[in-house]
Write a protein that holds these residues in place. Structure first.
Motif, mmCIF file in Angstrom:
data_model
loop_
_atom_site.group_PDB
_atom_site.id
_atom_site.type_symbol
_atom_site.label_atom_id
_atom_site.label_comp_id
_atom_site.label_asym_id
_atom_site.label_seq_id
_atom_site.Cartn_x
_atom_site.Cartn_y
_atom_site.Cartn_z
ATOM 1 N N VAL A 267 -3.826 11.105 -1.322
ATOM 2 C CA VAL A 267 -4.332 9.882 -0.701
ATOM 3 C C VAL A 267 -4.038 9.962 0.791
ATOM 4 O O VAL A 267 -2.893 9.978 1.212
ATOM 5 C CB VAL A 267 -3.670 8.646 -1.322
ATOM 6 C CG1 VAL A 267 -4.214 7.388 -0.679
ATOM 7 C CG2 VAL A 267 -3.887 8.628 -2.823
ATOM 8 N N ILE B 145 0.846 -1.200 0.000
ATOM 9 C CA ILE B 145 0.000 0.000 0.000
ATOM 10 C C ILE B 145 0.884 1.253 0.000
ATOM 11 O O ILE B 145 0.649 2.195 -0.762
ATOM 12 C CB ILE B 145 -0.923 0.000 1.237
ATOM 13 C CG1 ILE B 145 -1.962 -1.097 1.093
ATOM 14 C CG2 ILE B 145 -1.609 1.347 1.400
ATOM 15 C CD1 ILE B 145 -2.718 -1.380 2.381
ATOM 16 N N LEU C 249 2.351 2.258 -3.291
ATOM 17 C CA LEU C 249 1.396 2.789 -4.273
ATOM 18 C C LEU C 249 0.958 4.212 -3.954
ATOM 19 O O LEU C 249 0.263 4.852 -4.741
ATOM 20 C CB LEU C 249 0.153 1.893 -4.308
ATOM 21 C CG LEU C 249 0.376 0.482 -4.856
ATOM 22 C CD1 LEU C 249 -0.856 -0.369 -4.601
ATOM 23 C CD2 LEU C 249 0.697 0.548 -6.337
ATOM 24 N N GLN C 250 1.333 4.699 -2.798
ATOM 25 C CA GLN C 250 0.852 6.009 -2.353
ATOM 26 C C GLN C 250 1.683 7.135 -2.932
ATOM 27 O O GLN C 250 2.900 7.000 -3.041
ATOM 28 C CB GLN C 250 0.973 6.112 -0.829
ATOM 29 C CG GLN C 250 0.079 5.184 -0.077
ATOM 30 C CD GLN C 250 -1.204 5.869 0.295
ATOM 31 O OE1 GLN C 250 -1.778 6.569 -0.521
ATOM 32 N NE2 GLN C 250 -1.634 5.688 1.502
ATOM 33 N N PRO C 251 1.062 8.257 -3.229
ATOM 34 C CA PRO C 251 1.850 9.463 -3.475
ATOM 35 C C PRO C 251 2.448 9.935 -2.153
ATOM 36 O O PRO C 251 1.987 9.538 -1.085
ATOM 37 C CB PRO C 251 0.814 10.461 -3.995
ATOM 38 C CG PRO C 251 -0.488 9.969 -3.507
ATOM 39 C CD PRO C 251 -0.363 8.492 -3.318
ATOM 40 N N VAL D 49 -4.824 4.370 2.920
ATOM 41 C CA VAL D 49 -5.285 3.125 2.314
ATOM 42 C C VAL D 49 -5.081 2.068 3.378
ATOM 43 O O VAL D 49 -4.015 1.988 3.977
ATOM 44 C CB VAL D 49 -4.457 2.755 1.067
ATOM 45 C CG1 VAL D 49 -4.941 1.435 0.492
ATOM 46 C CG2 VAL D 49 -4.533 3.855 0.032
ATOM 47 N N LEU E 42 -5.308 -1.584 -6.675
ATOM 48 C CA LEU E 42 -5.462 -0.384 -5.861
ATOM 49 C C LEU E 42 -5.325 0.873 -6.717
ATOM 50 O O LEU E 42 -6.008 1.878 -6.474
ATOM 51 C CB LEU E 42 -4.385 -0.359 -4.766
ATOM 52 C CG LEU E 42 -4.690 -1.097 -3.462
ATOM 53 C CD1 LEU E 42 -3.463 -1.084 -2.570
ATOM 54 C CD2 LEU E 42 -5.875 -0.476 -2.739
ATOM 55 N N GLU E 43 -4.427 0.811 -7.719
ATOM 56 C CA GLU E 43 -4.217 1.995 -8.578
ATOM 57 C C GLU E 43 -5.525 2.436 -9.224
ATOM 58 O O GLU E 43 -5.817 3.626 -9.319
ATOM 59 C CB GLU E 43 -3.186 1.689 -9.669
ATOM 60 C CG GLU E 43 -1.768 1.532 -9.170
ATOM 61 C CD GLU E 43 -1.422 0.082 -8.874
ATOM 62 O OE1 GLU E 43 -2.326 -0.659 -8.424
ATOM 63 O OE2 GLU E 43 -0.256 -0.301 -9.072
ATOM 64 N N ILE F 91 -7.859 3.989 -6.461
ATOM 65 C CA ILE F 91 -7.324 5.297 -6.057
ATOM 66 C C ILE F 91 -7.515 6.301 -7.196
ATOM 67 O O ILE F 91 -7.916 7.455 -6.975
ATOM 68 C CB ILE F 91 -5.831 5.179 -5.679
ATOM 69 C CG1 ILE F 91 -5.685 4.397 -4.376
ATOM 70 C CG2 ILE F 91 -5.179 6.551 -5.546
ATOM 71 C CD1 ILE F 91 -4.240 4.036 -4.027
#
Lengths: 393, 482
Positions: free
Chosen positions: B39, A34, A37-39, B42, B120-121, B124
């Protein structure tokens, strides 16, 4: 187990209630995936660094930890017996809780604590639906007097018998401790969080007057009069925070993230991640005053004595305008004495205006459960409270 | 039957239980939140365990554990029996269950696009796209959007031979935009304030077209800052589905819970004005246009399942028929007390809570004739209220007050002037008796809430509400001092 995985300024969160090796490996892998994948979270600074934790007394009581179904049932029977003696029905619950909270992080935070809490709540109801309420909370369940709680609720229900209508409108009120809980809970939710201030959705401004000079509110998890803890869900030491001092806004509570944004230190009010609500005051206190209960009521020429509120919800968050119902005992007070029970009313009232109207504060306080944590509050007299509707009971 | 479940049931029986059931529940959650262009979080969660419910000499006991082996099953079963015996020392009315054939079978939510398998991409990206369109509108203070998916796999077994397996999948999403000026904070949300939720796969989230609604939503929140205060007085109001579903939830769903009527919720959320004598008397709950049903079989509902958590098959239970109060949400213990069979409404929040009577899908049935827009056209003078902002109702579910995010004036059948801070209030049965129009199938849609609270210790439940919008006459609008 709740894991925050941080890669630079990228954060992933995963949780599981399985503690076997396979589940823990999957937990770490999920949180890492996770995070990748985050910015980047630009204003994230750091997880908390290790720091000294305060020695806090009264966090744990062995008697509560070892309470049995039989001992809880005994307390329940005491409440029912009090209701029987008053000729009313008793409803409620008796709960004992034991938990261990442990927080560690890769910067060296190591915090672990075992906590207990016991609580009895009861509503007593008479044959025509008249009702009374009482509750008590304590870290040590041997301090709970279930029979007395049962008697208080039963007596309130008995005195509520034959309630009649009263016109909605503006009335001075005495709010019992059970009702004052809601004022602090709601203001904590709406405005005493640094995140609420940062997002410009709070009423809070340092130095702004939100209460009369009789109103002081603070959060202090280290005070054994409440339900003490020594650290928050980020492992940061709990600090006393003055929220309102003699009616003036002073400080709000911080967690690590909101503190980083403002260049401050966390005050130890973080909740488990992910946490969209931000930091939260879980141990609020309102300062005691000098009035006795009799003086509070005696100061009402024509007003209402309110046991507690029910199902409150903000109508306008920045004004702290809230609606809700009264419940389990409302009484008309005339000439400084209770004259008769009245039916429940709906109020629509700014809680800030209510604090500004506090004219007297009880010298005694009660430890009660709150929305998320606990509160220690006195009963208060308020000069005007706006009731906007009525119901049938 | 799995060994752990069999062991728990055997231990209960050996220790004197007249009945026991065991649920093994595995729950996965995934949530994504986006806040003002970034974000925020998550998260993935999993939780599993078993809960054992037991009846000993008419008293209930319940215990649970996250450890799934036979030794722990023994311990939990013994603890449940011990609690039941302790409870029995304060018992006034022994529980007596209705008869039902042992439940057997498998149920799964129909899912076209597995929300947990989707990258997830993608999820999001869908939120960020909507968020970007909201923030492009001048005057916006902050925005939020969320996605949530939950899958629960649960097996149920009981000493009467019941054994069922269920796999239930729920998804939800919402976008929210806030404009702030001075003391004024104006929020708009889509598809409703709590989020649009259904029992479905990601195809439901796609159908919401979050990005397609973002810009207009943001523009309206800014307009609300300068909009006049909603007037006070007696008005004809039309409730959009985004508000009407919560009106049904609070003023019909909760008061028809039969355990609540019998007092088991009295010390927490209260009791109910819909007492059993009103069922016998044929109490007029609403106008003849009001048909409300608890339907655990409705496609897409958060309260849709194969069997409830005491093994009673999903069914449709009329609550209000042509305005008349005709039924309750009930359980195997409570239904016999009014001479009926369980309506199949016992539901538990995960493995570590005892089942309670909960809403399934409480639906206001559509009425053929007029669409919601045609009802607006048929209204000379009134207000159209949409999207809940706050809710409150008394402890017998009579006096309610709601605030919505927005009101539109209706003049001559057309929506016009925007108003801010609308509120309305009333007494439940008076309000529903004033209902003089219900929308038809064209605006009928399934909504729901994932956070219906009940019980001590607290439980949250996912419950559904299908509605089409409705009109009410002579309603008090505008409450409090502004």
């Amino acid at each position: 187990m709740n894991l925050r995985y941080i890669q630079g300024k990228r954060i992933g969160v995963a949780s599981t209630n399985r503690l076997d090796d396979e589940a823990l490996r999957r937990l770490a892998e999920s949180a890492a995936r996770i995070a990748s994948l985050q910015p980047e979270l630009e204003d994230f600074t750091s997880l908390p660094e290790p720091g000294a934790l305060p020695e806090v007394a009264g966090v744990f009581a062995e008697a509560t930890a070892s309470a049995t179904p039989e001992s809880r049932a005994e307390a329940v029977r005491a409440v029912i017996s009090a209701a029987d003696q008053a000729g009313v029905l008793g409803f409620g619950s008796y709960a004992t809780n034991r938990e261990r909270v442990t927080v560690v992080n890769s910067l060296g935070v190591r915090a672990s604590e075992e906590r207990t809490l016991a609580q009895v709540i009861t509503v007593a109801m008479g044959p025509d639906g008249e009702a009374g309420y009482a509750e008590q909370a304590a870290v040590d369940h041997t301090r709970i007097d279930a029979a007395e709680i049962g008697r208080e609720a039963a007596e309130k229900a008995r005195r509520s018998r034959g309630a009649t209508e009263i016109e909605p409108g503006d009335y001075p009120v005495v709010l019992e401790e059970y009702a004052v809980v809601d004022l602090l809970d709601m203001l904590g939710y709406l405005g005493f969080s640094a995140l609420a201030v940062q997002e410009n959705r709070s009423f809070f401004e340092p130095g702004k007057r939100v209460g009369s000079e009789l109103v002081s509110i603070w959060d202090d998890a280290t005070d054994p009069e409440g339900t003490p803890t020594s650290f928050d869900y980020e492992g940061v030491a709990k600090r006393r925070v003055t929220l309102v001092e003699e009616g003036l806004c002073r400080e709000v509570v911080y967690d690590a993230h909101t503190a980083g944004k403002d260049g401050r230190q966390s005050t130890g009010h973080g909740l488990p991640a992910p946490n969209p609500y931000g930091p939260f005051p879980l141990n609020q206190f309102m300062g005691a005053g000098e009035s006795t209960r009799e003086e509070l009521i005696g100061g009402l020429d024509r007003g209402l004595l309110v046991t507690r509120f029910h199902y409150t919800n903000p109508v306008h968050p920045k004004l702290a305008m809230v609606t809700g119902m009264t419940r389990d005992g409302v009484f008309l007070v005339e000439g400084g004495a209770i004259s008769r029970p009245v039916r429940n009313l709906r109020f629509t009232q700014s809680y800030l205006d209510a604090l500004a109207g506090v004219a007297a504060v009880n010298r005694q306080r009660k430890l009660l459960r709150g929305f998320l944590g606990s509160v220690v509050v006195p009963a208060v007299r308020i000069e005007a409270f706006t009731f906007t509707g009525a119901t049938e009971h | 039957m799995p060994e752990v479940e069999q062991r728990a049931l055997d231990t209960c029986s050996q220790q004197g239980a007249s009945y026991a059931d065991v649920r093994v529940v595995r729950r996965e959650d995934e949530s994504i939140s986006v806040k003002s262009g970034r974000v925020e979080a998550v998260s993935l969660g999993e939780s599993e365990g078993l809960g054992v419910r037991v009846l000993v000499d008419g008293a209930w006991g319940f215990a649970s554990s996250s450890v799934l082996n036979t030794r722990e099953a023994d311990r939990v079963a013994s603890e449940a029996v011990r609690i039941a015996r302790a409870s029995g020392t304060a018992l006034r009315q022994p529980a007596d269950l209705d008869d039902r054939a042992p439940a057997r079978g498998h149920f799964a939510t129909p899912v076209e696009e597995d929300p947990f398998a989707l990258s997830l991409e993608t999820k999001i990206g869908d939120l960020l796209a909507a968020d970007e369109r909201m923030r492009a509108v001048k005057g916006i203070a902050f925005t939020e959007s969320l996605f949530h998916a939950q899958r629960e796999r649960k097996s149920f077994a009981a000493t009467d031979g019941s054994q069922t397996e269920q796999e239930i999948t729920h998804v939800g999403a919402a976008i929210e935009v806030n404009a702030v000026e001075g003391d004024e904070l104006q929020r708009r949300t889509y598809p409703d304030a709590g989020g649009g939720y259904q029992a479905a796969g990601y195809e439901y989230i796609r159908s919401l077209d979050l990005a397609g609604h973002a810009e207009a939503l943001a523009e309206e929140s800014v307009k609300l800052l300068r909009a006049p205060q909603c007037p006070s007085g007696r008005f004809t109001i039309i409730l959009d589905p985004s508000q009407l579903y919560l009106q049904i939830h609070e003023s019909c769903g909760h008061p028809t819970e039969l355990d609540r009527v019998f007092g088991t919720e009295a010390s927490y959320a209260g009791t109910s004005f819909l007492t059993t004598d009103r069922l016998d008397d044929g109490f007029m709950y609403g106008s003849e246009l009001v048909d409300i049903v608890a339907d655990a079989t409705a496609p897409g509902g958060l309260g849709t399942f194969g069997w409830d958590d005491e093994g009673v098959e999903a069914q449709q239970v009329p609550l209000v028929k042509e305005g008349r109060f005709v039924g309750y949400l009930s359980s195997r213990e409570t239904a016999p007390r009014i001479g009926r069979k369980s309506g199949g409404a016992m539901r538990a929040d995960g493995w570590n809570r005892i089942p309670l009577i909960r809403m399934t899908n409480i639906n206001l049935l559509p009425k053929p004739g007029k669409s919601l827009e045609e009802i607006v056209e048929d209204t000379d003078d009134g207000l159209y209220l949409a999207s809940n902002r706050s809710w409150s109702i008394d402890d017998r579910r009579l006096n309610f007050q709601f605030a919505t995010e927005v009101a539109y004036e209706i003049k001559g059948g057309k929506r016009g002037q925007l108003y801010k801070n609308p509120t309305y209030t009333g007494i439940t049965y008076e309000f529903w008796r004033s209902c003089d129009a219900v929308g038809d199938e064209r605006s009928y849609r399934m909504l729901g809430t994932p956070n219906c609270g009940k019980g001590e210790p607290g439980q949250l439940m996912h419950v559904g509400h299908a509605v089409s919008g409705a009109r009410f006459r002579d309603v008090q609008v505008g409450v409090g001092k502004w």
